[in-house]
Design a protein around this motif. Structure first.
Motif, PDB file in Angstrom:
ATOM      1  N   LEU A 195       0.812  -1.202  -0.054  1.00  0.00           N
ATOM      2  CA  LEU A 195       0.090  -0.064  -0.156  1.00  0.00           C
ATOM      3  C   LEU A 195       0.869   1.119  -0.332  1.00  0.00           C
ATOM      4  O   LEU A 195       0.717   2.003  -0.822  1.00  0.00           O
ATOM      5  N   TYR A 196       1.902   1.140   0.969  1.00  0.00           N
ATOM      6  CA  TYR A 196       2.826   2.307   0.860  1.00  0.00           C
ATOM      7  C   TYR A 196       3.395   2.393  -0.580  1.00  0.00           C
ATOM      8  O   TYR A 196       3.729   3.942  -1.008  1.00  0.00           O
ATOM      9  N   VAL A 197       4.039   1.591  -1.134  1.00  0.00           N
ATOM     10  CA  VAL A 197       4.330   1.769  -2.467  1.00  0.00           C
ATOM     11  C   VAL A 197       3.554   2.244  -3.576  1.00  0.00           C
ATOM     12  O   VAL A 197       3.920   3.031  -4.592  1.00  0.00           O
ATOM     13  N   ILE A 198       2.293   1.672  -3.769  1.00  0.00           N
ATOM     14  CA  ILE A 198       1.606   1.932  -4.858  1.00  0.00           C
ATOM     15  C   ILE A 198       0.866   3.376  -4.615  1.00  0.00           C
ATOM     16  O   ILE A 198       0.378   4.110  -5.480  1.00  0.00           O
ATOM     17  N   THR A 199       0.941   4.132  -3.445  1.00  0.00           N
ATOM     18  CA  THR A 199       0.655   5.362  -2.918  1.00  0.00           C
ATOM     19  C   THR A 199       1.614   6.334  -3.206  1.00  0.00           C
ATOM     20  O   THR A 199       1.255   7.499  -3.304  1.00  0.00           O
ATOM     21  N   THR A 200       2.957   5.860  -3.006  1.00  0.00           N
ATOM     22  CA  THR A 200       3.843   6.873  -3.083  1.00  0.00           C
ATOM     23  C   THR A 200       4.960   6.760  -4.131  1.00  0.00           C
ATOM     24  O   THR A 200       5.782   7.598  -4.505  1.00  0.00           O
ATOM     25  N   GLN A 201       5.183   5.389  -4.628  1.00  0.00           N
ATOM     26  CA  GLN A 201       6.313   5.355  -5.535  1.00  0.00           C
ATOM     27  C   GLN A 201       5.962   4.909  -6.872  1.00  0.00           C
ATOM     28  O   GLN A 201       6.816   4.799  -7.757  1.00  0.00           O
ATOM     29  N   VAL A 202       4.727   4.722  -7.273  1.00  0.00           N
ATOM     30  CA  VAL A 202       4.241   4.214  -8.559  1.00  0.00           C
ATOM     31  C   VAL A 202       3.317   5.313  -9.150  1.00  0.00           C
ATOM     32  O   VAL A 202       2.263   5.574  -8.554  1.00  0.00           O
ATOM     33  N   PRO A 203       3.811   6.117 -10.095  1.00  0.00           N
ATOM     34  CA  PRO A 203       3.135   7.284 -10.903  1.00  0.00           C
ATOM     35  C   PRO A 203       2.061   6.717 -11.502  1.00  0.00           C
ATOM     36  O   PRO A 203       2.221   5.755 -12.205  1.00  0.00           O
ATOM     37  N   GLY A 204       0.813   7.533 -11.475  1.00  0.00           N
ATOM     38  CA  GLY A 204      -0.278   7.041 -12.304  1.00  0.00           C
ATOM     39  C   GLY A 204      -0.940   5.951 -11.896  1.00  0.00           C
ATOM     40  O   GLY A 204      -1.799   5.236 -12.653  1.00  0.00           O
ATOM     41  N   MET A 205      -0.889   5.643 -10.487  1.00  0.00           N
ATOM     42  CA  MET A 205      -1.532   4.502  -9.840  1.00  0.00           C
ATOM     43  C   MET A 205      -3.190   4.724  -9.745  1.00  0.00           C
ATOM     44  O   MET A 205      -3.398   5.918  -9.095  1.00  0.00           O
ATOM     45  N   PRO A 206      -3.908   3.956 -10.289  1.00  0.00           N
ATOM     46  CA  PRO A 206      -5.416   4.149 -10.174  1.00  0.00           C
ATOM     47  C   PRO A 206      -5.849   4.276  -8.567  1.00  0.00           C
ATOM     48  O   PRO A 206      -5.376   3.592  -7.841  1.00  0.00           O
ATOM     49  N   LEU A 207      -6.765   5.180  -8.305  1.00  0.00           N
ATOM     50  CA  LEU A 207      -7.077   5.492  -7.237  1.00  0.00           C
ATOM     51  C   LEU A 207      -7.699   4.449  -6.399  1.00  0.00           C
ATOM     52  O   LEU A 207      -7.829   3.816  -5.176  1.00  0.00           O
ATOM     53  N   GLU A 208      -8.638   3.670  -7.279  1.00  0.00           N
ATOM     54  CA  GLU A 208      -9.301   2.669  -7.017  1.00  0.00           C
ATOM     55  C   GLU A 208      -8.678   1.382  -6.293  1.00  0.00           C
ATOM     56  O   GLU A 208      -8.943   0.751  -5.481  1.00  0.00           O
ATOM     57  N   ILE A 209      -7.487   1.201  -6.847  1.00  0.00           N
ATOM     58  CA  ILE A 209      -6.502  -0.060  -6.586  1.00  0.00           C
ATOM     59  C   ILE A 209      -6.019   0.384  -5.070  1.00  0.00           C
ATOM     60  O   ILE A 209      -5.756  -0.489  -4.350  1.00  0.00           O
ATOM     61  N   GLN A 210      -5.698   1.822  -4.873  1.00  0.00           N
ATOM     62  CA  GLN A 210      -5.197   2.181  -3.710  1.00  0.00           C
ATOM     63  C   GLN A 210      -6.059   1.929  -2.533  1.00  0.00           C
ATOM     64  O   GLN A 210      -5.877   1.291  -1.383  1.00  0.00           O
ATOM     65  N   TYR A 211      -7.214   2.423  -3.033  1.00  0.00           N
ATOM     66  CA  TYR A 211      -8.284   2.117  -1.793  1.00  0.00           C
ATOM     67  C   TYR A 211      -8.687   0.810  -1.605  1.00  0.00           C
ATOM     68  O   TYR A 211      -9.025   0.248  -0.555  1.00  0.00           O
ATOM     69  N   GLY A 212      -8.824  -0.146  -2.786  1.00  0.00           N
ATOM     70  CA  GLY A 212      -9.081  -1.528  -2.638  1.00  0.00           C
ATOM     71  C   GLY A 212      -8.082  -2.245  -1.866  1.00  0.00           C
ATOM     72  O   GLY A 212      -8.549  -3.139  -1.056  1.00  0.00           O
ATOM     73  N   THR A 213      -6.868  -1.776  -1.952  1.00  0.00           N
ATOM     74  CA  THR A 213      -5.669  -2.310  -1.289  1.00  0.00           C
ATOM     75  C   THR A 213      -5.916  -2.140   0.005  1.00  0.00           C
ATOM     76  O   THR A 213      -5.756  -2.812   1.222  1.00  0.00           O
ATOM     77  N   ALA A 214      -6.352  -0.767   0.394  1.00  0.00           N
ATOM     78  CA  ALA A 214      -6.342  -0.491   1.910  1.00  0.00           C
ATOM     79  C   ALA A 214      -7.632  -1.011   2.535  1.00  0.00           C
ATOM     80  O   ALA A 214      -7.779  -1.586   3.524  1.00  0.00           O
ATOM     81  N   LEU A 215      -8.769  -1.312   1.830  1.00  0.00           N
ATOM     82  CA  LEU A 215      -9.792  -2.068   2.259  1.00  0.00           C
ATOM     83  C   LEU A 215      -9.580  -3.348   2.405  1.00  0.00           C
ATOM     84  O   LEU A 215     -10.150  -3.864   3.770  1.00  0.00           O
ATOM     85  N   VAL A 216      -8.750  -4.144   1.747  1.00  0.00           N
ATOM     86  CA  VAL A 216      -8.515  -5.366   2.074  1.00  0.00           C
ATOM     87  C   VAL A 216      -7.772  -5.744   3.349  1.00  0.00           C
ATOM     88  O   VAL A 216      -7.987  -6.556   4.264  1.00  0.00           O
ATOM     89  N   LEU A 217      -6.616  -4.607   3.436  1.00  0.00           N
ATOM     90  CA  LEU A 217      -6.138  -4.717   4.751  1.00  0.00           C
ATOM     91  C   LEU A 217      -6.851  -4.384   5.849  1.00  0.00           C
ATOM     92  O   LEU A 217      -6.736  -4.980   6.905  1.00  0.00           O
ATOM     93  N   LEU A 218      -7.760  -3.452   5.553  1.00  0.00           N
ATOM     94  CA  LEU A 218      -8.564  -3.174   7.047  1.00  0.00           C
ATOM     95  C   LEU A 218      -9.565  -4.287   7.364  1.00  0.00           C
ATOM     96  O   LEU A 218      -9.892  -4.661   8.257  1.00  0.00           O
ATOM     97  N   ALA A 219     -10.157  -5.113   6.008  1.00  0.00           N
ATOM     98  CA  ALA A 219     -10.995  -6.096   6.123  1.00  0.00           C
ATOM     99  C   ALA A 219     -10.429  -7.304   7.092  1.00  0.00           C
ATOM    100  O   ALA A 219     -10.785  -7.844   7.861  1.00  0.00           O
ATOM    101  N   MET A 220      -8.968  -7.302   6.835  1.00  0.00           N
ATOM    102  CA  MET A 220      -8.201  -8.823   7.465  1.00  0.00           C
ATOM    103  C   MET A 220      -7.950  -8.261   9.011  1.00  0.00           C
ATOM    104  O   MET A 220      -8.179  -8.990   9.636  1.00  0.00           O
ATOM    105  N   VAL A 221      -7.549  -6.876   9.162  1.00  0.00           N
ATOM    106  CA  VAL A 221      -7.385  -6.708  10.551  1.00  0.00           C
ATOM    107  C   VAL A 221      -8.715  -6.716  11.386  1.00  0.00           C
ATOM    108  O   VAL A 221      -8.926  -7.157  12.523  1.00  0.00           O
ATOM    109  N   LEU A 222      -9.760  -6.287  10.724  1.00  0.00           N
ATOM    110  CA  LEU A 222     -11.151  -6.226  11.553  1.00  0.00           C
ATOM    111  C   LEU A 222     -11.587  -7.755  11.425  1.00  0.00           C
ATOM    112  O   LEU A 222     -12.383  -8.037  12.553  1.00  0.00           O
TER     113      LEU A 222
END
Length: 281
Positions: free
Chosen positions: A235-262
Motif C-alpha cells: 500500500l505504501y509503494v503504490i501510493t507513493t512510489q508508482v506514478p499514475g496508480m489508479p485510486l481505486e486500486i489504492q483504496y481497494g488495497t487499503a480496504l482488503v488490509l482493513l478487512a483482514m485486521v477487522l
C-alpha cells in the motif's frame, strides 16, 4: 451547581470526547469502503500483479501478510505467555523483576522503525537470514512481545488468589494450579493481549521494510528464506512510489488490509467471549 448537575456535565463531556474519537474513525472507514469497494473482485484478490502493479491483483501481498502474521504468532505467543506466567506466578518481587517490567513498558513505546533496524542488524546481517519471511516474522515477534507479556501478566494477576490457595490445599503443585486453574481463567485477557500484538504486527510497514518486504514480486514465496510482498508495504509503494496508480486500486488495497485486521479482531472477540462465559468468577 449541585452534584447531579456536575454529573450530567461530566457525562456530556465524556460523550463529546467519545464522539471526537469515534467519528473520524468511522469517516475514514467509510471513505475507504466507498472508494475501494469498486476495486474488489475475484481477480483483484486472487491474481498476480502485472503492468507495474497497475493491473492484476494483490494475491502475493495477501499471502505474504498472512504468512508474516502466522510466523509472528508462532514465535511470540509461546515466549510471551511463558514470560508472563514466570513473572506472575514464579518470580519474586525484586529489583530485577521490577526492571524487567519497566523495560517492557519502555519497549512497548519504541517506534517500529527501531525494531526494523534491530531486525536488519540481528536477523538479516548477523544471523544471515537475509531479507526473508523468517527475519520479518522474528522482528515482528520481538516488537509484539512487550504487549503480549504485559497484558497476559495482568490477566494472570487478575485471577483471584483463592484459586491458587485451593490448589495448594489439595496437594497440587504450582504448575498444576497454573495449567489447570489459573491459565484457563485468564484466557480472555491473554487472548486480548495476543490479538492486540498481532493486529499491530499485521499493519506495520517499517519493520518489514528492512527485513522481508519486496517492492514488486509477482510470485508466492517458496520457503521461509524468501522475500514476499505484504499489504502494508504494498500500500505504501503504490501510493507513493508508482506514478499514475489508479485510486481505486489504492483504496481497494487499503480496504482488503482493513478487512483482514477487522476480521482478526472479530474472531478474537468471539473467542474471548466464549472463554469469558466459561469463567468461574
Amino acid at each position: 451547581m449541585n452534584r447531579y448537575q456536575v454529573q450530567r456535565v461530566g457525562f456530556a463531556l465524556l460523550v463529546v470526547a467519545t464522539l471526537i474519537v469515534v467519528v473520524p474513525i468511522v469517516l475514514v472507514i467509510g471513505i475507504i469502503v466507498v472508494r475501494g469497494i469498486s476495486a474488489i473482485s475475484w481477480e483483484f484478490l486472487t491474481a498476480m500483479p502485472r503492468d507495474g502493479m497497475k493491473a492484476g491483483g494483490i494475491f502475493p501481498a495477501i499471502i505474504g501478510t498472512l504468512l508474516l502474521t502466522l510466523g509472528t504468532a508462532l514465535a511470540a505467543i509461546p515466549v510471551g505467555v511463558g514470560g508472563a506466567i514466570y513473572l506472575s506466578e514464579y518470580a519474586h518481587d525484586t529489583w530485577f523483576t521490577r526492571a524487567i517490567r519497566l523495560a517492557l513498558i519502555n519497549l512497548a513505546g519504541i517506534p517500529s522503525v527501531v525494531y526494523g533496524l534491530f531486525g536488519l542488524g540481528l536477523f538479516v546481517l548477523f544471523l544471515q537470514f537475509g531479507t526473508s519471511i523468517l527475519a520479518g516474522s522474528l522482528t515482528l515477534a520481538i516488537m509484539t512481545l512487550p504487549i503480549i507479556i504485559s497484558t497476559s501478566e495482568e490477566a494472570l494477576l487478575a485471577v483471584p488468589t483463592e484459586f491458587r490457595t485451593v490448589n495448594a490445599s489439595l496437594g497440587g503443585t504450582r504448575w498444576q494450579g497454573v495449567r489447570n486453574i489459573v491459565l484457563p481463567q485468564a484466557l480472555p485477557g491473554i487472548i486480548t493481549g495476543i490479538i492486540l500484538g498481532l493486529l499491530r504486527a499485521a499493519g506495520e510497514t517499517a519493520p518489514i521494510l528492512f527485513t522481508v518486504a519486496a517492492f514488486y514480486l509477482p510470485r508466492l514465496p517458496q520457503s521461509l528464506f524468501d522475500q514476499t510482498m505484504a499489504l502494508p508495504y504494498h500500500l505504501y509503494v503504490i501510493t507513493t512510489q508508482v506514478p499514475g496508480m489508479p485510486l481505486e486500486i489504492q483504496y481497494g488495497t487499503a480496504l482488503v488490509l482493513l478487512a483482514m485486521v477487522l476480521s482478526l479482531s472479530l474472531v478474537a472477540t468471539i473467542i474471548r467471549s466464549y472463554f469469558r462465559r466459561r469463567r468461574q468468577w
